[in-house]
Each structure stands twice: as structure tokens, then as C-alpha cells.
Design a protein around this motif. Structure first.
Motif, PDB file in Angstrom:
ATOM      1  N   GLY A 128       0.882  -1.622  -0.277  1.00 16.19           N
ATOM      2  CA  GLY A 128       0.102  -0.046  -0.246  1.00 16.19           C
ATOM      3  C   GLY A 128       1.270   1.132  -0.115  1.00 16.19           C
ATOM      4  N   PRO A 129       0.214   2.136  -0.260  1.00 12.57           N
ATOM      5  CA  PRO A 129       1.027   3.302  -0.668  1.00 12.57           C
ATOM      6  C   PRO A 129       1.410   4.363   0.831  1.00 12.57           C
ATOM      7  CG  PRO A 129      -1.362   4.415  -0.811  1.00 12.57           C
ATOM      8  CD  PRO A 129      -1.372   2.809  -0.953  1.00 12.57           C
ATOM      9  N   GLY A 130       0.491   3.939   2.043  1.00 16.02           N
ATOM     10  CA  GLY A 130       1.187   4.756   3.374  1.00 16.02           C
ATOM     11  C   GLY A 130       2.975   3.903   4.059  1.00 16.02           C
ATOM     12  N   GLU A 131       3.528   4.356   4.006  1.00 20.39           N
ATOM     13  CA  GLU A 131       3.838   4.718   5.601  1.00 20.39           C
ATOM     14  C   GLU A 131       4.670   5.485   6.395  1.00 20.39           C
ATOM     15  OE1 GLU A 131       7.634   4.143   2.788  1.00 20.39           O
ATOM     16  OE2 GLU A 131       6.889   2.876   1.484  1.00 20.39           O
ATOM     17  N   TYR A 132       4.900   5.026   7.725  1.00 21.91           N
ATOM     18  CA  TYR A 132       4.636   5.787   8.538  1.00 21.91           C
ATOM     19  C   TYR A 132       6.327   5.825   9.410  1.00 21.91           C
ATOM     20  CZ  TYR A 132      -0.463   5.982   7.200  1.00 21.91           C
ATOM     21  OH  TYR A 132      -1.224   6.251   6.438  1.00 21.91           O
ATOM     22  N   ILE A 133       5.718   6.636  10.077  1.00 22.79           N
ATOM     23  CA  ILE A 133       7.094   6.739  11.277  1.00 22.79           C
ATOM     24  C   ILE A 133       5.841   6.703  12.776  1.00 22.79           C
ATOM     25  CG2 ILE A 133       9.234   7.946  13.171  1.00 22.79           C
ATOM     26  CD1 ILE A 133       9.449   8.853  10.412  1.00 22.79           C
ATOM     27  N   ILE A 134       6.605   6.511  13.741  1.00 24.70           N
ATOM     28  CA  ILE A 134       4.981   6.074  14.768  1.00 24.70           C
ATOM     29  C   ILE A 134       6.883   6.412  16.450  1.00 24.70           C
ATOM     30  CG2 ILE A 134       4.122   4.717  16.767  1.00 24.70           C
ATOM     31  CD1 ILE A 134       2.457   5.584  14.691  1.00 24.70           C
ATOM     32  N   VAL A 135       5.847   7.118  16.973  1.00 27.83           N
ATOM     33  CA  VAL A 135       6.792   7.105  18.040  1.00 27.83           C
ATOM     34  C   VAL A 135       6.534   7.613  19.462  1.00 27.83           C
ATOM     35  CG1 VAL A 135       8.586   9.369  19.347  1.00 27.83           C
ATOM     36  CG2 VAL A 135       8.495   9.338  16.465  1.00 27.83           C
ATOM     37  N   THR A 136       6.716   7.082  20.311  1.00 35.88           N
ATOM     38  CA  THR A 136       6.036   7.185  21.543  1.00 35.88           C
ATOM     39  C   THR A 136       7.357   7.821  22.810  1.00 35.88           C
ATOM     40  OG1 THR A 136       4.691   4.619  21.087  1.00 35.88           O
ATOM     41  CG2 THR A 136       5.124   5.292  23.856  1.00 35.88           C
ATOM     42  N   LEU A 137       6.095   8.798  22.893  1.00 38.65           N
ATOM     43  CA  LEU A 137       6.822   9.270  24.583  1.00 38.65           C
ATOM     44  C   LEU A 137       6.404   8.444  25.999  1.00 38.65           C
ATOM     45  CD1 LEU A 137       6.829  12.286  23.478  1.00 38.65           C
ATOM     46  CD2 LEU A 137       9.225  11.527  23.234  1.00 38.65           C
ATOM     47  N   LEU A 138       7.158   8.254  26.536  1.00 38.85           N
ATOM     48  CA  LEU A 138       6.910   7.562  28.505  1.00 38.85           C
ATOM     49  C   LEU A 138       7.531   8.026  29.359  1.00 38.85           C
ATOM     50  CD1 LEU A 138       7.086   3.740  28.752  1.00 38.85           C
ATOM     51  CD2 LEU A 138       4.730   4.841  28.387  1.00 38.85           C
ATOM     52  N   ALA A 139       6.682   8.500  30.004  1.00 38.09           N
ATOM     53  CA  ALA A 139       7.605   9.737  31.386  1.00 38.09           C
ATOM     54  C   ALA A 139       6.699   9.333  32.559  1.00 38.09           C
ATOM     55  CB  ALA A 139       7.301  10.909  30.546  1.00 38.09           C
ATOM     56  N   ALA A 140       7.044   8.902  33.226  1.00 35.83           N
ATOM     57  CA  ALA A 140       7.177   9.063  35.393  1.00 35.83           C
ATOM     58  C   ALA A 140       7.465  10.150  35.914  1.00 35.83           C
ATOM     59  CB  ALA A 140       7.237   7.779  35.286  1.00 35.83           C
ATOM     60  N   THR A 141       6.012  10.273  36.374  1.00 40.49           N
ATOM     61  CA  THR A 141       6.689  12.260  37.241  1.00 40.49           C
ATOM     62  C   THR A 141       6.358  11.904  38.210  1.00 40.49           C
ATOM     63  OG1 THR A 141       5.058  12.983  36.209  1.00 40.49           O
ATOM     64  CG2 THR A 141       6.562  13.579  34.920  1.00 40.49           C
ATOM     65  N   LEU A 142       7.252  12.631  39.800  1.00 38.18           N
ATOM     66  CA  LEU A 142       6.318  12.280  41.417  1.00 38.18           C
ATOM     67  C   LEU A 142       5.003  13.141  40.937  1.00 38.18           C
ATOM     68  CD1 LEU A 142      10.123  12.788  43.761  1.00 38.18           C
ATOM     69  CD2 LEU A 142       8.145  11.150  42.926  1.00 38.18           C
ATOM     70  N   GLY A 143       4.534  13.076  41.821  1.00 37.94           N
ATOM     71  CA  GLY A 143       3.112  14.551  41.825  1.00 37.94           C
ATOM     72  C   GLY A 143       1.861  13.988  40.636  1.00 37.94           C
ATOM     73  N   LYS A 144       0.720  14.594  41.038  1.00 41.37           N
ATOM     74  CA  LYS A 144      -0.334  14.984  39.812  1.00 41.37           C
ATOM     75  C   LYS A 144       0.688  15.370  38.532  1.00 41.37           C
ATOM     76  CE  LYS A 144      -5.002  14.973  39.387  1.00 41.37           C
ATOM     77  NZ  LYS A 144      -6.242  15.537  40.506  1.00 41.37           N
ATOM     78  N   PHE A 145       0.830  14.750  37.185  1.00 39.30           N
ATOM     79  CA  PHE A 145       0.364  15.638  36.011  1.00 39.30           C
ATOM     80  C   PHE A 145      -0.627  14.252  35.217  1.00 39.30           C
ATOM     81  CE2 PHE A 145       2.768  14.971  32.301  1.00 39.30           C
ATOM     82  CZ  PHE A 145       3.400  16.212  31.269  1.00 39.30           C
ATOM     83  N   GLU A 146      -0.735  15.436  34.617  1.00 40.01           N
ATOM     84  CA  GLU A 146      -1.794  15.081  32.862  1.00 40.01           C
ATOM     85  C   GLU A 146      -1.325  15.419  31.649  1.00 40.01           C
ATOM     86  OE1 GLU A 146      -6.097  15.328  34.496  1.00 40.01           O
ATOM     87  OE2 GLU A 146      -5.227  13.525  36.077  1.00 40.01           O
ATOM     88  N   ILE A 147      -1.652  14.678  31.082  1.00 36.45           N
ATOM     89  CA  ILE A 147      -1.099  15.308  29.599  1.00 36.45           C
ATOM     90  C   ILE A 147      -3.060  15.295  28.659  1.00 36.45           C
ATOM     91  CG2 ILE A 147       0.822  14.158  29.136  1.00 36.45           C
ATOM     92  CD1 ILE A 147      -0.610  12.164  27.722  1.00 36.45           C
ATOM     93  N   PRO A 148      -3.260  15.948  27.568  1.00 35.72           N
ATOM     94  CA  PRO A 148      -4.489  16.550  27.456  1.00 35.72           C
ATOM     95  C   PRO A 148      -5.214  15.285  27.179  1.00 35.72           C
ATOM     96  CG  PRO A 148      -3.469  17.743  26.673  1.00 35.72           C
ATOM     97  CD  PRO A 148      -2.693  17.406  27.105  1.00 35.72           C
ATOM     98  N   GLN A 149      -6.327  15.263  26.833  1.00 33.34           N
ATOM     99  CA  GLN A 149      -6.608  13.646  25.790  1.00 33.34           C
ATOM    100  C   GLN A 149      -6.875  14.521  23.889  1.00 33.34           C
ATOM    101  OE1 GLN A 149      -7.758  10.850  25.913  1.00 33.34           O
ATOM    102  NE2 GLN A 149      -7.788  11.296  27.988  1.00 33.34           N
ATOM    103  N   VAL A 150      -6.306  13.131  23.279  1.00 25.64           N
ATOM    104  CA  VAL A 150      -5.771  14.390  22.127  1.00 25.64           C
ATOM    105  C   VAL A 150      -6.672  13.691  21.151  1.00 25.64           C
ATOM    106  CG1 VAL A 150      -3.870  14.139  19.557  1.00 25.64           C
ATOM    107  CG2 VAL A 150      -2.717  14.287  22.833  1.00 25.64           C
ATOM    108  N   ASN A 151      -7.428  14.564  20.740  1.00 22.69           N
ATOM    109  CA  ASN A 151      -8.226  14.205  19.591  1.00 22.69           C
ATOM    110  C   ASN A 151      -7.909  15.453  18.271  1.00 22.69           C
ATOM    111  OD1 ASN A 151      -9.855  12.956  21.367  1.00 22.69           O
ATOM    112  ND2 ASN A 151     -10.366  14.682  22.495  1.00 22.69           N
TER     113      ASN A 151
END
Length: 305
Positions: free
Chosen positions: A231-254
């Protein structure tokens, strides 16, 4: 049937940068009680705080109630009372108030594990050499070095918004004694999608595998039959994982705006809050590809942005 099997069995290379440890934060410095020297020699802890001008020599609380002392004793009393109130609030609120800014000094503070994934069109070819450079030069043994990895990776992704296609993310909360297990499960789930980690820097241990014989060569990519099969589609997938002290949240990605905000947030985590990171990307080896079918099979939770 044979062409589909070839696509399913094709090797997938991956890159990995990681490091950190899940240790309890050091406690506040402890000040020993004031000592005094009795006439007989030696030093013993003072039985109560000693303040000049304090009435009969009882604790400073007594002069407040009509036995001398004055404004100075009253101010000290109010300061001690305020400290006790704050300590009680920290103990009853689980160690942090307002989320990210307050962290418990107990042995089991709260930890946030954030995961952010970005799928880009393979035309963003400058991204792979940039991630390779980060892997080859990163200091993953120090908190500052790990924070720099997140900053550099987030910046590299922010520089290619025209190639963003897929994204997804979320945050899980856990206590320190359980956070490492949650973090490792998320990391292993992503690493298991690679056939081989062809470049890795984990705790300053740099390793590079020879992909020959396992991954398709550049010449195979030039084969029109193979392109039609995958098929014509070719992609790159990047994953970031981070563990942090305290409360930290990233927004829902839409949307692309959500993704931009999430990248800025995860890239700006201060080093003193950062416990551990994993930066994973695929493909890593030159000539390897990730197709639309691979995205649907391996990353079904990702959304179009």
C-alpha cells in the motif's frame, strides 16, 4: 495470500532511549534539638525551646497568657501553629495539594505515568536521524539528561506538524511502590511491537544491532510490486513515556492543537520531578517501513488528527 504473509512477517526495527529509577524522594533535612551544657559537663537535649525573656523559663507558650513575653512570643506561637496545620493537611490529603506542585515526603508518594504517541508520514525523514542523534549523545544516567531527551524529542516532533497523521495518549496514577510495574508494562507493550531494537541507549549503555538479513534493504523498497502489495502509506510511530512525582496529566488528544499542547507539556517536565523515561520509535533502520495495515493492527487506539 503469499504477499499478505510477506507483509505480516516483515521485520520491524525499533529505537529506544530510556533510564531512571523509582526511588522515594529524599526527606527534608532534619535539625537536631538544641543542646545545653550542664555544670557537670556533657551535652543533653534541652527539655524545651530556650528563648530569651521568656518569663519563668517555661515553654514560650506560657508568657502569652499574662506571664510576660510579649509580641515576639505570640508571633512564634502563630508560626508553629501554622506549621502544624500545614503538616496535618499534607498528611490527610495524601501528600500533595493542587496536583503537580506538591509532593509528599513520605516513602510512598503519588506518581503519574504519561504516555504520548505520534504517527507521522514517512516523508518526515529528518526525524529519524534526529532521534538517532539523541540516542547516541544522550546522558540517560542523570535526571537532567533524561529531561533533555524529552525536550529534544518533543521539539523534533513539534517541528514536523505537517506530517502528523495519528496520535494518542493518556495518564495513569499510582503510588511509588506500584508505579514501576505500571511503567514497565506500558514500555514492554510498545517494545514487543518491534522485531528487533536496532539502536538503544538505556542507562548510558549504547547498543546498535546489525539489521542486515533481518530487514528489507533500500533496493527492495524501490520494487514497485512490493509497494503495491503493502500500500502507498508509510509511517513513523514515536512513543514518549514519562513517570513523574506528583500529579501530572496530558490532555486527551483529539486534534492537532491537543497534540501540540501535549508535546509542550511532556517536554517541559522538570528534571527534579522526572523518575524514568522511555522514548521508542519505529522504524529505526534505514529501508524499514511501517504501513497502514501495521498501524491498524499494532496501534488501534491511535486517532486521526
Amino acid at each position: 495470500m503469499l504477499s499478505q504473509a510477506d507483509g505480516a512477517l516483515a521485520a520491524r526495527s525499533g529505537g529506544r532511549i530510556g533510564g531512571g529509577s523509582f526511588r522515594a524522594p529524599s526527606s527534608r533535612p532534619y535539625s537536631s534539638p538544641r543542646t545545653y551544657a550542664p555544670p557537670g559537663g556533657g551535652y543533653y537535649p534541652a527539655p524545651y525551646p530556650v528563648y530569651p525573656g521568656g518569663g519563668w523559663g517555661f515553654p514560650f507558650v506560657v508568657p502569652i497568657f499574662g506571664f510576660g513575653g510579649g509580641l515576639f512570643s505570640l508571633l512564634i506561637f502563630l508560626a508553629i501553629a501554622g506549621f502544624l496545620v500545614q503538616a496535618f493537611r499534607r498528611a490527610t490529603s495524601g501528600g500533595y495539594e493542587g496536583g503537580y506542585d506538591e509532593v509528599s515526603y513520605s516513602s510512598n508518594p503519588p506518581v503519574s505515568i504519561a504516555r504520548l504517541q505520534v504517527g507521522l508520514l514517512a516523508q518526515a525523514r529528518d526525524l529519524q536521524p534526529e532521534l538517532n542523534r539523541i540516542a547516541e549523545t544522550a546522558d540517560t544516567n542523570s535526571p537532567e539528561g533524561r529531561a533533555e531527551v524529552l525536550q529534544e524529542a518533543s521539539l523534533a516532533l513539534l517541528r514536523h506538524p505537517e506530517y502528523w497523521v495519528y496520535a494518542g495518549g493518556g495518564t495513569q496514577q499510582a503510588r511509588l511502590n506500584a508505579a514501576e510495574g505500571v511503567f514497565n508494562r506500558l514500555a514492554l507493550a510498545e517494545r514487543s511491537k518491534f522485531t528487533e531494537e536496532t539502536l538503544s541507549n538505556v542507562n548510558n549503555q549504547l547498543k546498535a544491532a546489525n539489521p542486515k538479513g533481518a530487514l528489507p534493504s533500500t533496493g527492495e523498497l524501490d520494487n514497485p510490486t512490493r509497494l503495491i502489495t503493502e500500500g502507498p502509506g508509510e509511517y513513523i510511530i514515536v512513543t514518549l513515556l514519562a513517570a513523574t512525582l506528583g500529579k501530572f496529566e496530558i490532555p486527551q488528544v483529539n486534534s492537532a492543537d491537543d497534540l501540540r499542547q501535549a508535546l509542550r507539556q511532556i517536554g517541559s517536565i522538570p528534571s527534579e520531578k522526572l523518575l524514568a523515561i522511555e522514548l521508542l520509535w519505529t522504524p529505526q533502520a534505514e529501508g524499514d517501513v511501517l504501513t497502514t495495515d501495521d498501524i491498524l493492527a499494532q496501534y488501534p487506539e491511535l486517532k486521526l488528527v
